[in-house]
Design a protein around this motif. Structure first.
Motif, PDB file in Angstrom:
ATOM      1  N   UNK A  85       0.784  -1.240   0.000  1.00  0.00           N
ATOM      2  CA  UNK A  85       0.000   0.000   0.000  1.00  0.00           C
ATOM      3  C   UNK A  85       0.814   1.288   0.000  1.00  0.00           C
ATOM      4  N   UNK A  86       1.987   1.289   0.614  1.00  0.00           N
ATOM      5  CA  UNK A  86       2.760   2.534   0.684  1.00  0.00           C
ATOM      6  C   UNK A  86       4.091   2.467  -0.069  1.00  0.00           C
ATOM      7  N   UNK A  87       4.304   1.401  -0.863  1.00  0.00           N
ATOM      8  CA  UNK A  87       5.602   1.241  -1.545  1.00  0.00           C
ATOM      9  C   UNK A  87       5.389   0.393  -2.790  1.00  0.00           C
ATOM     10  N   UNK A  88       5.861   0.881  -3.933  1.00  0.00           N
ATOM     11  CA  UNK A  88       5.733   0.140  -5.196  1.00  0.00           C
ATOM     12  C   UNK A  88       7.059   0.126  -5.937  1.00  0.00           C
ATOM     13  N   UNK A  89       7.393  -1.028  -6.494  1.00  0.00           N
ATOM     14  CA  UNK A  89       8.591  -1.177  -7.309  1.00  0.00           C
ATOM     15  C   UNK A  89       8.152  -1.790  -8.628  1.00  0.00           C
ATOM     16  N   UNK A  90       8.475  -1.114  -9.723  1.00  0.00           N
ATOM     17  CA  UNK A  90       8.135  -1.614 -11.051  1.00  0.00           C
ATOM     18  C   UNK A  90       9.397  -1.923 -11.836  1.00  0.00           C
ATOM     19  N   UNK A 147      15.390  -0.683 -16.662  1.00  0.00           N
ATOM     20  CA  UNK A 147      15.233   0.279 -15.598  1.00  0.00           C
ATOM     21  C   UNK A 147      14.287  -0.202 -14.519  1.00  0.00           C
ATOM     22  N   UNK A 148      14.225   0.602 -13.465  1.00  0.00           N
ATOM     23  CA  UNK A 148      13.370   0.310 -12.322  1.00  0.00           C
ATOM     24  C   UNK A 148      12.722   1.619 -11.887  1.00  0.00           C
ATOM     25  N   UNK A 149      11.464   1.552 -11.525  1.00  0.00           N
ATOM     26  CA  UNK A 149      10.743   2.717 -11.012  1.00  0.00           C
ATOM     27  C   UNK A 149      10.263   2.385  -9.599  1.00  0.00           C
ATOM     28  N   UNK A 150      10.449   3.332  -8.691  1.00  0.00           N
ATOM     29  CA  UNK A 150      10.077   3.139  -7.290  1.00  0.00           C
ATOM     30  C   UNK A 150       9.254   4.339  -6.845  1.00  0.00           C
ATOM     31  N   UNK A 151       8.182   4.067  -6.127  1.00  0.00           N
ATOM     32  CA  UNK A 151       7.420   5.149  -5.501  1.00  0.00           C
ATOM     33  C   UNK A 151       7.030   4.684  -4.109  1.00  0.00           C
ATOM     34  N   UNK A 208      10.589   7.704  -8.371  1.00  0.00           N
ATOM     35  CA  UNK A 208      11.978   7.780  -8.803  1.00  0.00           C
ATOM     36  C   UNK A 208      12.231   6.724  -9.862  1.00  0.00           C
ATOM     37  N   UNK A 209      13.129   7.044 -10.776  1.00  0.00           N
ATOM     38  CA  UNK A 209      13.461   6.124 -11.866  1.00  0.00           C
ATOM     39  C   UNK A 209      14.973   5.970 -11.941  1.00  0.00           C
ATOM     40  N   UNK A 210      15.389   4.761 -12.255  1.00  0.00           N
ATOM     41  CA  UNK A 210      16.810   4.503 -12.463  1.00  0.00           C
ATOM     42  C   UNK A 210      16.943   3.696 -13.744  1.00  0.00           C
TER      43      UNK A 210
END
Length: 125
Positions: free
Chosen positions: A85-90, A95-99, A109-111
């Motif tokens: 619910x409070x953390x997502x990793x795609x 690359x990887x996207x984190x919110x 954020x994106x890397x």
């Protein structure tokens, strides 16, 4: 009247410096706060946590790669999600996207990075 072009020039340069400074500040390299990683994720339709191979893989990867992230306002279509619910990793191809939720909102954020993380669900996990 000769001072009007000088004043306009000074105002223009001031605005340019402020805009460039703001852009450099907003798009500076960021760190992911690994301390905020949740104790579990939903991954491929099931809960993973603790000693689960997939949980350890993604949390160790985030901890090892927590520097050099860029704030991002784009929408991504990751191949695979780790959600909470409070953390997502795609996970994307390159690359990887984190919110995650913070006191000031839900930044993303994106890397751009070549990683060896699995991009498909296999054997139900």
């Amino acid at each position: 009247m000769k001072s009007a072009p000088k004043i306009i020039g000074v105002i223009f340069l001031t605005v340019v410096f402020l805009v460039v400074g703001l852009l450099l500040y907003v798009f500076r390299s960021q760190s992911i706060d690994a301390a905020l990683l949740p104790s579990e994720f939903e991954y491929c339709g099931k809960q993973i946590f603790g000693a689960d191979e997939r949980y350890l893989e993604i949390t160790n990867w985030i901890r090892s790669n927590n520097e050099g992230w860029s704030p991002s306002y784009a929408s991504y279509l990751p191949k695979l999600w780790y959600t909470y619910p409070s953390y997502n990793i795609g996970l994307l191809e390159n690359g990887v996207v984190v919110s995650y939720k913070t006191d000031s909102g839900y930044p993303q954020f994106y890397k751009s990075i070549n990683h060896d993380l699995k991009l498909v669900c296999a054997n139900g996990n």
